[in-house]
Design an enzyme around this catalytic site. Sequence first.
Site, PDB file in Angstrom:
ATOM      1  N   LYS A 195      -6.236  27.380  30.737  1.00 19.36           N
ATOM      2  CA  LYS A 195      -6.792  26.759  31.947  1.00 19.36           C
ATOM      3  C   LYS A 195      -8.280  27.043  32.010  1.00 19.36           C
ATOM      4  O   LYS A 195      -8.703  28.189  31.831  1.00 19.36           O
ATOM      5  CB  LYS A 195      -6.118  27.319  33.205  1.00 19.36           C
ATOM      6  CG  LYS A 195      -4.948  26.515  33.642  1.00 19.36           C
ATOM      7  CD  LYS A 195      -4.490  26.876  35.053  1.00 19.36           C
ATOM      8  CE  LYS A 195      -3.109  26.289  35.269  1.00 19.36           C
ATOM      9  NZ  LYS A 195      -2.493  26.729  36.524  1.00 19.36           N
ATOM     10  N   ARG A 232      11.512  24.232  32.545  1.00 18.53           N
ATOM     11  CA  ARG A 232      11.107  24.792  31.247  1.00 18.53           C
ATOM     12  C   ARG A 232      11.594  23.915  30.096  1.00 18.53           C
ATOM     13  O   ARG A 232      11.009  23.892  29.028  1.00 18.53           O
ATOM     14  CB  ARG A 232      11.685  26.200  31.073  1.00 18.53           C
ATOM     15  CG  ARG A 232      11.163  27.221  32.059  1.00 18.53           C
ATOM     16  CD  ARG A 232      11.567  28.611  31.611  1.00 18.53           C
ATOM     17  NE  ARG A 232      11.448  29.624  32.650  1.00 18.53           N
ATOM     18  CZ  ARG A 232      10.331  30.255  32.976  1.00 18.53           C
ATOM     19  NH1 ARG A 232       9.212  29.965  32.349  1.00 18.53           N
ATOM     20  NH2 ARG A 232      10.313  31.172  33.912  1.00 18.53           N
ATOM     21  N   GLY A 263       8.229  32.057  29.635  1.00 17.80           N
ATOM     22  CA  GLY A 263       7.373  30.891  29.411  1.00 17.80           C
ATOM     23  C   GLY A 263       7.053  30.572  27.965  1.00 17.80           C
ATOM     24  O   GLY A 263       6.898  29.414  27.590  1.00 17.80           O
ATOM     25  N   ASP A 311       2.687  30.909  26.988  1.00 12.82           N
ATOM     26  CA  ASP A 311       2.581  29.483  27.287  1.00 12.82           C
ATOM     27  C   ASP A 311       1.180  29.109  27.733  1.00 12.82           C
ATOM     28  O   ASP A 311       0.631  28.097  27.312  1.00 12.82           O
ATOM     29  CB  ASP A 311       3.632  29.069  28.338  1.00 12.82           C
ATOM     30  CG  ASP A 311       3.682  30.005  29.555  1.00 12.82           C
ATOM     31  OD1 ASP A 311       2.863  30.939  29.636  1.00 12.82           O
ATOM     32  OD2 ASP A 311       4.562  29.793  30.412  1.00 12.82           O
ATOM     33  N   PHE A 333      -1.611  22.929  38.417  1.00  7.82           N
ATOM     34  CA  PHE A 333      -0.333  23.553  38.110  1.00  7.82           C
ATOM     35  C   PHE A 333       0.509  22.614  37.255  1.00  7.82           C
ATOM     36  O   PHE A 333       0.751  21.473  37.641  1.00  7.82           O
ATOM     37  CB  PHE A 333       0.408  23.926  39.402  1.00  7.82           C
ATOM     38  CG  PHE A 333       1.616  24.759  39.142  1.00  7.82           C
ATOM     39  CD1 PHE A 333       1.498  26.118  38.868  1.00  7.82           C
ATOM     40  CD2 PHE A 333       2.879  24.187  39.134  1.00  7.82           C
ATOM     41  CE1 PHE A 333       2.617  26.895  38.598  1.00  7.82           C
ATOM     42  CE2 PHE A 333       4.008  24.953  38.866  1.00  7.82           C
ATOM     43  CZ  PHE A 333       3.871  26.306  38.597  1.00  7.82           C
ATOM     44  N   VAL A 334       0.946  23.080  36.106  1.00  5.92           N
ATOM     45  CA  VAL A 334       1.704  22.236  35.175  1.00  5.92           C
ATOM     46  C   VAL A 334       3.070  22.853  34.895  1.00  5.92           C
ATOM     47  O   VAL A 334       3.270  24.056  35.040  1.00  5.92           O
ATOM     48  CB  VAL A 334       0.931  22.032  33.839  1.00  5.92           C
ATOM     49  CG1 VAL A 334      -0.320  21.206  34.074  1.00  5.92           C
ATOM     50  CG2 VAL A 334       0.586  23.363  33.177  1.00  5.92           C
ATOM     51  N   ASP A 369      -4.289  31.860  32.197  1.00  3.65           N
ATOM     52  CA  ASP A 369      -4.823  31.433  33.496  1.00  3.65           C
ATOM     53  C   ASP A 369      -5.808  32.511  33.981  1.00  3.65           C
ATOM     54  O   ASP A 369      -6.971  32.498  33.585  1.00  3.65           O
ATOM     55  CB  ASP A 369      -3.644  31.221  34.459  1.00  3.65           C
ATOM     56  CG  ASP A 369      -4.059  30.663  35.801  1.00  3.65           C
ATOM     57  OD1 ASP A 369      -5.247  30.368  35.990  1.00  3.65           O
ATOM     58  OD2 ASP A 369      -3.186  30.520  36.686  1.00  3.65           O
ATOM     59  N   ASP A 386       7.366  26.885  34.026  1.00  2.00           N
ATOM     60  CA  ASP A 386       8.306  26.606  35.109  1.00  2.00           C
ATOM     61  C   ASP A 386       7.631  26.453  36.449  1.00  2.00           C
ATOM     62  O   ASP A 386       6.499  26.903  36.666  1.00  2.00           O
ATOM     63  CB  ASP A 386       9.307  27.756  35.233  1.00  2.00           C
ATOM     64  CG  ASP A 386       8.658  29.015  35.821  1.00  2.00           C
ATOM     65  OD1 ASP A 386       7.656  29.476  35.251  1.00  2.00           O
ATOM     66  OD2 ASP A 386       9.149  29.500  36.858  1.00  2.00           O
TER      67      ASP A 386
HETATM   68  P1  IMP Z   1      -2.300  34.768  33.974  1.00  2.00           P
HETATM   69  O1  IMP Z   1      -1.720  36.157  33.955  1.00  2.00           O
HETATM   70  O2  IMP Z   1      -2.874  34.420  35.327  1.00  2.00           O
HETATM   71  O3  IMP Z   1      -3.223  34.452  32.846  1.00  2.00           O
HETATM   72  O4  IMP Z   1      -1.112  33.759  33.928  1.00  2.00           O
HETATM   73  C1  IMP Z   1      -0.315  33.654  32.893  1.00  2.00           C
HETATM   74  C2  IMP Z   1       1.096  33.363  33.363  1.00  2.00           C
HETATM   75  O5  IMP Z   1       1.135  32.647  34.607  1.00  2.00           O
HETATM   76  C3  IMP Z   1       1.728  32.489  32.341  1.00  2.00           C
HETATM   77  O6  IMP Z   1       2.499  33.271  31.459  1.00  2.00           O
HETATM   78  C4  IMP Z   1       2.599  31.572  33.156  1.00  2.00           C
HETATM   79  O7  IMP Z   1       3.877  32.133  33.245  1.00  2.00           O
HETATM   80  C5  IMP Z   1       2.018  31.552  34.539  1.00  2.00           C
HETATM   81  N1  IMP Z   1       1.273  30.304  34.804  1.00  2.00           N
HETATM   82  C6  IMP Z   1      -0.073  30.161  34.893  1.00  2.00           C
HETATM   83  N2  IMP Z   1      -0.405  28.883  35.152  1.00  2.00           N
HETATM   84  C7  IMP Z   1       0.757  28.197  35.242  1.00  2.00           C
HETATM   85  C8  IMP Z   1       1.064  26.801  35.500  1.00  2.00           C
HETATM   86  O8  IMP Z   1       0.204  25.927  35.677  1.00  2.00           O
HETATM   87  N3  IMP Z   1       2.388  26.494  35.497  1.00  2.00           N
HETATM   88  C9  IMP Z   1       3.374  27.402  35.295  1.00  2.00           C
HETATM   89  N4  IMP Z   1       3.126  28.696  35.046  1.00  2.00           N
HETATM   90  C10 IMP Z   1       1.821  29.100  35.030  1.00  2.00           C
HETATM   91 MG    MG Z   2       4.808  33.215  31.969  1.00  2.00          MG
END
Ligand code: IMP
Ligand code: MG
Length: 192
Positions: free
Chosen positions: A142, A176, A54, A110, A163-164, A113, A170
């Site tokens: 986010k 991507r 990402g 990227d 979700f983006v 979340d 992706d």
């Molecule tokens: P986290 O571990 O939940 O903070 O998420 C981080 C990872 O989840 C990022 O590196 C992204 O690969 C994926 N991710 C989180 N939100 C999105 C989204 O809206 N679209 C696509 N990938 C996402």
């Molecule tokens: Mg990722």
Amino acid sequence: MPTTDELRPENLYDHLERVLIDSDTLRNRIADMGAQITTDFAGRPLTVVTILQGGAVFMADLVREIHLPMKLESISVASYHGGTESSGTVTFHQSRMPDIDDRHVLILDDILDSGRTLDAILNRFRTECQPLSLNTCVLLSKQVERAVPIEADYSGFAIENEFVVGYGLDYDGEYRNLPVIGVLKPAWVREE
Ligand code: IMP
Ligand code: MG
């Protein structure tokens, strides 16, 4: 719900319900982030570690806005497994950590979340490596309650909880290469 791939438009923009962040806005913000990072890391041995896949597109544009000597490393992890919801587990695709000993490290992703991805990587870097410092930088943040309390040191844009795709992000491995950040039409998102 389309049943065959032939029904999918060739043009990726036709898959979007709307563009959230266009290319000019991305470029301008990333230039500002690069300028800030250039100021903050001047005179320090810098290694940028990109979280693949990402972070790859963001990395390519951001590092060209950082006007300092630096090294580039990457680490490959996954937290989604094809859908639009994080699986809750972070899988490392390699056992060896990048060589970041005696370096000031900026970890790029990227999007932030739940916070699990950055948290898992920070923990491994802290326990298995000897960096001089660890900082984090994400293109998108986010606005959600995080599973792990973490905020990035550098963040490009705060976005709502949707979700983006695009610019490295992706859906099921695709989109991507889209030059903008957008929201998919529901027709292109499979029911889980
Ligand atoms: P986290 O571990 O939940 O903070 O998420 C981080 C990872 O989840 C990022 O590196 C992204 O690969 C994926 N991710 C989180 N939100 C999105 C989204 O809206 N679209 C696509 N990938 C996402
Ligand atoms: Mg990722």
